[in-house]
Design an enzyme around this catalytic site. Structure first.
Site, PDB file in Angstrom:
ATOM      1  N   HIS A  13       0.041  -1.276   4.311  1.00 38.04           N
ATOM      2  CA  HIS A  13      -0.617  -1.957   3.091  1.00 38.04           C
ATOM      3  C   HIS A  13       0.062  -3.396   3.296  1.00 38.04           C
ATOM      4  CE1 HIS A  13      -1.054  -2.539  -1.502  1.00 38.04           C
ATOM      5  NE2 HIS A  13      -0.552  -3.776  -0.904  1.00 38.04           N
ATOM      6  N   HIS A  15      -0.569  -7.950   3.034  1.00 38.85           N
ATOM      7  CA  HIS A  15      -1.505  -9.066   2.536  1.00 38.85           C
ATOM      8  C   HIS A  15      -1.104 -10.201   3.583  1.00 38.85           C
ATOM      9  CE1 HIS A  15      -2.243  -7.669  -1.539  1.00 38.85           C
ATOM     10  NE2 HIS A  15      -0.859  -7.118  -1.549  1.00 38.85           N
ATOM     11  N   LYS A  99     -10.303  -0.459  -1.452  1.00 38.61           N
ATOM     12  CA  LYS A  99      -9.026  -0.827  -2.423  1.00 38.61           C
ATOM     13  C   LYS A  99      -9.516  -0.998  -3.970  1.00 38.61           C
ATOM     14  CE  LYS A  99      -5.086  -2.168  -3.914  1.00 38.61           C
ATOM     15  NZ  LYS A  99      -3.682  -1.875  -3.276  1.00 38.61           N
ATOM     16  N   HIS A 136      -4.244   0.722  -6.354  1.00 33.68           N
ATOM     17  CA  HIS A 136      -3.089  -0.041  -7.000  1.00 33.68           C
ATOM     18  C   HIS A 136      -2.972   0.666  -8.412  1.00 33.68           C
ATOM     19  CE1 HIS A 136      -0.688  -3.572  -8.438  1.00 33.68           C
ATOM     20  NE2 HIS A 136      -0.736  -3.028  -9.597  1.00 33.68           N
ATOM     21  N   HIS A 174       2.165   1.353  -2.799  1.00 31.49           N
ATOM     22  CA  HIS A 174       3.656   0.775  -3.550  1.00 31.49           C
ATOM     23  C   HIS A 174       3.963   1.553  -4.838  1.00 31.49           C
ATOM     24  CE1 HIS A 174       0.570  -1.271  -5.991  1.00 31.49           C
ATOM     25  NE2 HIS A 174       0.419  -2.146  -5.153  1.00 31.49           N
ATOM     26  N   ASP A 247       3.699  -4.028   1.579  1.00 26.87           N
ATOM     27  CA  ASP A 247       3.027  -4.837   0.331  1.00 26.87           C
ATOM     28  C   ASP A 247       3.462  -6.255   0.379  1.00 26.87           C
ATOM     29  OD1 ASP A 247       1.380  -5.578  -1.773  1.00 26.87           O
ATOM     30  OD2 ASP A 247       2.798  -4.879  -3.333  1.00 26.87           O
TER      31      ASP A 247
END
Length: 343
Positions: A13, A15, A99, A136, A174, A247
């Site tokens: 995970h 970004h 996602k 999420h 997460h 994350d």
């Protein structure tokens, strides 16, 4: 123990953003990890296989010379994602998940799903083709306390979804609560979870140490100590349903230190070192390799890496600031000393 060697880990995970900002942070991830599941919440979001493959090429083009790193791409689920797009994604061999952002749940989630029932045809195709749903897991009901939104989502959305699609592979990303850890533990083998380093190392008191600490603000938000302890127990248990997902989410410093600051903590600069701290504090360094290097690959049906990396007990100081495009960001534990160093 002064050295710890393990198979090169993966980040399930991550970004990376885009453009010059991505180029600034990509090297950190590539130094630590062999592969990473790359989040699709750009502006505009990555909704199609074509867009995902184009984003992948931009990532590969921004890698430092000689770096070995494979971006594993994802699509951004919307109310109208067609089942045909799922088939294209699977056929590409480059897209490894879809996602789910509940609309408004976190940064760049405005185009997310407003009601999951609108996506049932898409989820059916994902279940058929074995493409995982990456979740999420927070309710967006404004009447639910922010510290209870993960629990509410599991009860109201995730549980019924798992019952309706029993063969759908799902990663609850997460996780932050004992409730989530227990749910994943007792649910079928098709449901797994990622755990971040910052949720292993900090509870919600970290948000208020000497005042508001914007660089400790993330979503899902940090929780009580009892929940942090439950996450540590899950991560260090050796249960293959729990694996590493940083994350790591970079934001320019002004966007964090603002009247309405962005959610996200940057940890890619020292991800493996931070996890090592958490595992050592739990007396479980021997469990780190499975969590970081084995379990995620197995869940996604990929081979584990053969390269070996080594952490050494070597004190070093985290920089106060890091470059982020033409701006700067503040990494987790900025200015502090860490006891482990990735060689």
């Amino acid at each position: 123990m002064d050295r710890l060697s393990l198979k090169r880990p993966d980040d399930w995970h991550l970004h990376l953003r885009d453009g010059p900002a991505m180029a600034s942070v990509l090297a950190d991830a590539a130094r630590q990890f062999a592969r990473a599941i790359v989040m699709p919440n750009l502006k505009p979001p990555v909704r199609t296989t074509y867009e995902a493959l184009d984003y992948r090429e931009r990532i590969l083009g921004a890698l430092p010379e000689g770096a070995s790193f494979e971006p594993l791409m994802t699509l951004y689920l919307t109310d109208d994602t067609p089942a045909e797009e799922i088939a294209r994604a699977k056929l590409s061999g480059r897209v490894h998940g879809v996602k789910l952002y509940p609309a408004g749940a976190t940064t760049h989630s405005d185009a997310g799903v407003t009601r999951l029932s609108r996506c049932f045809h898409t989820l059916e195709k994902m279940q058929e083709l074995g493409l995982p749903l990456l979740v999420h897991g927070e309710s967006t009901d404004p009447g639910i306390d922010v510290f209870d939104r993960e629990k509410a989502f599991i009860e109201e959305v995730l549980g019924p979804t798992v019952e309706r699609f029993p063969g759908l592979k799902i990663v609850l990303e997460h996780i932050t609560t004992r409730d989530a850890a227990q749910y994943v533990e007792v649910t079928g083998a098709n449901v797994a979870a990622t755990i971040t380093a910052h949720h292993l190392l900090m509870n919600r008191n970290a948000l208020f140490l000497g005042g508001i600490r914007p660089h400790h603000y993330c979503l899902p938000v940090l929780k009580r100590e009892e929940h942090r302890e439950a996450l540590v127990e899950a991560a260090t248990s050796g249960n293959p349903k729990f694996f590493l997902g940083t994350d790591s989410a970079p934001h320019p410093r002004p966007d964090k230190e603002a009247a309405c600051g962005c959610a996200g903590i940057y940890t890619a600069h020292a991800a493996l070192e931070l996890y090592a701290i958490a595992f050592e504090e739990a007396g479980a360094l021997d469990k780190l390799e499975g969590f970081a290097s084995v379990f995620g690959a197995c869940f996604y049906g990929l081979p584990t890496n053969t390269e070996i990396v080594t952490l050494a007990r070597q004190e070093w100081t985290v920089p106060q600031r890091l470059k982020f495009g033409n701006q700067e960001l503040v990494p987790l534990r900025a200015g502090e000393k860490l006891p482990w160093k990735l060689l």
